[in-house]
Design an enzyme around this catalytic site. Sequence first.
Site, mmCIF file in Angstrom:
data_model
loop_
_atom_site.group_PDB
_atom_site.id
_atom_site.type_symbol
_atom_site.label_atom_id
_atom_site.label_comp_id
_atom_site.label_asym_id
_atom_site.label_seq_id
_atom_site.Cartn_x
_atom_site.Cartn_y
_atom_site.Cartn_z
ATOM 1 N N SER A 156 -45.964 -0.505 -38.028
ATOM 2 C CA SER A 156 -46.023 -1.808 -37.334
ATOM 3 C C SER A 156 -47.347 -2.011 -36.591
ATOM 4 O O SER A 156 -47.350 -2.496 -35.457
ATOM 5 C CB SER A 156 -44.830 -1.978 -36.383
ATOM 6 O OG SER A 156 -43.615 -1.944 -37.099
ATOM 7 N N ASP B 275 -38.772 1.370 -30.089
ATOM 8 C CA ASP B 275 -38.110 0.270 -30.809
ATOM 9 C C ASP B 275 -36.594 0.401 -30.721
ATOM 10 O O ASP B 275 -36.060 1.506 -30.632
ATOM 11 C CB ASP B 275 -38.579 0.288 -32.274
ATOM 12 C CG ASP B 275 -38.222 -0.995 -33.005
ATOM 13 O OD1 ASP B 275 -38.017 -2.037 -32.338
ATOM 14 O OD2 ASP B 275 -38.149 -0.967 -34.245
ATOM 15 N N ASN C 17 -45.805 -9.466 -31.561
ATOM 16 C CA ASN C 17 -44.600 -9.839 -30.802
ATOM 17 C C ASN C 17 -44.666 -11.236 -30.187
ATOM 18 O O ASN C 17 -43.652 -11.773 -29.747
ATOM 19 C CB ASN C 17 -44.269 -8.788 -29.718
ATOM 20 C CG ASN C 17 -43.712 -7.500 -30.265
ATOM 21 O OD1 ASN C 17 -43.969 -6.411 -29.745
ATOM 22 N ND2 ASN C 17 -42.921 -7.574 -31.328
ATOM 23 N N TRP C 18 -45.866 -11.863 -30.193
ATOM 24 C CA TRP C 18 -45.952 -13.255 -29.717
ATOM 25 C C TRP C 18 -45.151 -14.182 -30.612
ATOM 26 O O TRP C 18 -44.854 -15.316 -30.241
ATOM 27 C CB TRP C 18 -47.413 -13.731 -29.681
ATOM 28 C CG TRP C 18 -48.280 -13.009 -28.696
ATOM 29 C CD1 TRP C 18 -49.272 -12.133 -29.012
ATOM 30 C CD2 TRP C 18 -48.257 -13.105 -27.265
ATOM 31 N NE1 TRP C 18 -49.865 -11.662 -27.855
ATOM 32 C CE2 TRP C 18 -49.255 -12.252 -26.773
ATOM 33 C CE3 TRP C 18 -47.473 -13.811 -26.350
ATOM 34 C CZ2 TRP C 18 -49.518 -12.071 -25.417
ATOM 35 C CZ3 TRP C 18 -47.718 -13.648 -24.990
ATOM 36 C CH2 TRP C 18 -48.730 -12.782 -24.542
HETATM 37 C C1 IPE Z 1 -43.041 -2.565 -32.729
HETATM 38 O O1 IPE Z 1 -41.705 -2.971 -32.794
HETATM 39 C C2 IPE Z 1 -43.648 -3.017 -31.448
HETATM 40 C C3 IPE Z 1 -43.117 -2.411 -30.223
HETATM 41 C C4 IPE Z 1 -42.212 -1.495 -30.135
HETATM 42 C C5 IPE Z 1 -43.701 -2.905 -29.013
HETATM 43 P P1 IPE Z 1 -41.255 -4.284 -33.550
HETATM 44 O O2 IPE Z 1 -39.783 -4.375 -33.404
HETATM 45 O O3 IPE Z 1 -42.043 -5.452 -33.089
HETATM 46 O O4 IPE Z 1 -41.666 -3.952 -35.051
HETATM 47 P P2 IPE Z 1 -41.238 -4.651 -36.418
HETATM 48 O O5 IPE Z 1 -41.495 -6.119 -36.263
HETATM 49 O O6 IPE Z 1 -39.778 -4.379 -36.631
HETATM 50 O O7 IPE Z 1 -42.075 -4.004 -37.467
HETATM 51 C C1 IPE Z 2 -38.784 -2.943 -28.999
HETATM 52 O O1 IPE Z 2 -37.450 -3.298 -29.219
HETATM 53 C C2 IPE Z 2 -39.385 -3.657 -27.810
HETATM 54 C C3 IPE Z 2 -40.391 -4.683 -28.154
HETATM 55 C C4 IPE Z 2 -40.834 -4.930 -29.355
HETATM 56 C C5 IPE Z 2 -40.930 -5.444 -27.055
HETATM 57 P P1 IPE Z 2 -37.085 -4.558 -30.076
HETATM 58 O O2 IPE Z 2 -37.016 -5.751 -29.175
HETATM 59 O O3 IPE Z 2 -37.969 -4.703 -31.250
HETATM 60 O O4 IPE Z 2 -35.617 -4.192 -30.539
HETATM 61 P P2 IPE Z 2 -34.975 -4.414 -31.988
HETATM 62 O O5 IPE Z 2 -35.884 -3.770 -32.985
HETATM 63 O O6 IPE Z 2 -34.864 -5.886 -32.198
HETATM 64 O O7 IPE Z 2 -33.652 -3.754 -31.904
HETATM 65 MG MG MG Z 3 -37.915 -3.950 -33.124
#
Ligand code: IPE
Ligand code: IPE
Ligand code: MG
Length: 246
Positions: free
Chosen positions: A192, A16, A64-65
């Site tokens: 998450s 993340d 994430n969708w």
């Molecule tokens: C968790 O990260 C999913 C991945 C790293 C793929 P998110 O950035 O989506 O998590 P939340 O929404 O902050 O909990």
């Molecule tokens: C994790 O990084 C990658 C995915 C969830 C695909 P993020 O895209 O969630 O990055 P932040 O949390 O917004 O910095």
């Molecule tokens: Mg994130």
Amino acid sequence: MIEPPAIPGHIAIIMDGNGRWAKKRNRPRSMGHQAGVKALRTSIGHCLQLGVGTLTVFAFSSENWSRPASEISRLMDLFLRALDKETGELHQNGICLRFVGDKSAFKSNLQKKMSRAEALTADNTSMVVNIAVNYGGRWDITQAARRLAVAIAEGQLSPDDIDEQQFARYLALANSPDPDLFIRTGGEMRISNFLLWQSAYAEFYFTPTLWPDFDSDVLDLAIAAFRSRERRFGRTGDQVRGNLSA
Ligand code: IPE
Ligand code: IPE
Ligand code: MG
């Protein structure tokens, strides 16, 4: 005193912080995801060197969708390109690649590339790398329950056969041991919806390091923290340390 294993057999990582890494540099979020691929490359190489048996990384969650369509489409492009670019070298290094999650939601070309990479690397034995895509811990438990129900309806199993071991055979990571060390980068202290069932006894390590900045040194720090923990699995500290008379 029982020494903890020097190296965790299975490491799981929530990668993340890509978006924030890019924002800090006034770059689009997709740049952060691109930089994240490099960090994954480094981590796989380091785990391989250390002798970690299994590495499981969260690349795209079932939630994430909900992101903007433009970010999702850039992420899908990046997955495709990374598969084209990296699979050969991973294969040469003896890595067995597996994609875990509900892959049916992806476009057919991406599904095909994932299946091809899995087939190409299926017999490799240096290390297993599970990439969680469109994965959610609740999805995993639900799909296991559904498949178990089918097995029962078809008479292959009886409800009395269902115990934790049997249930776990239907989970997405059925062929991997439970994670020993569970790392989350990016500073958030939550799961998450990652490996809900499998991380029941994992040791957690949260680091503010944003995923693109994650490197061998941070991984070594996480492993050092893991080594300092006493894993009791419900027993007392004295039992674990062999002081049975205490
Ligand atoms: C968790 O990260 C999913 C991945 C790293 C793929 P998110 O950035 O989506 O998590 P939340 O929404 O902050 O909990
Ligand atoms: C994790 O990084 C990658 C995915 C969830 C695909 P993020 O895209 O969630 O990055 P932040 O949390 O917004 O910095
Ligand atoms: Mg994130």
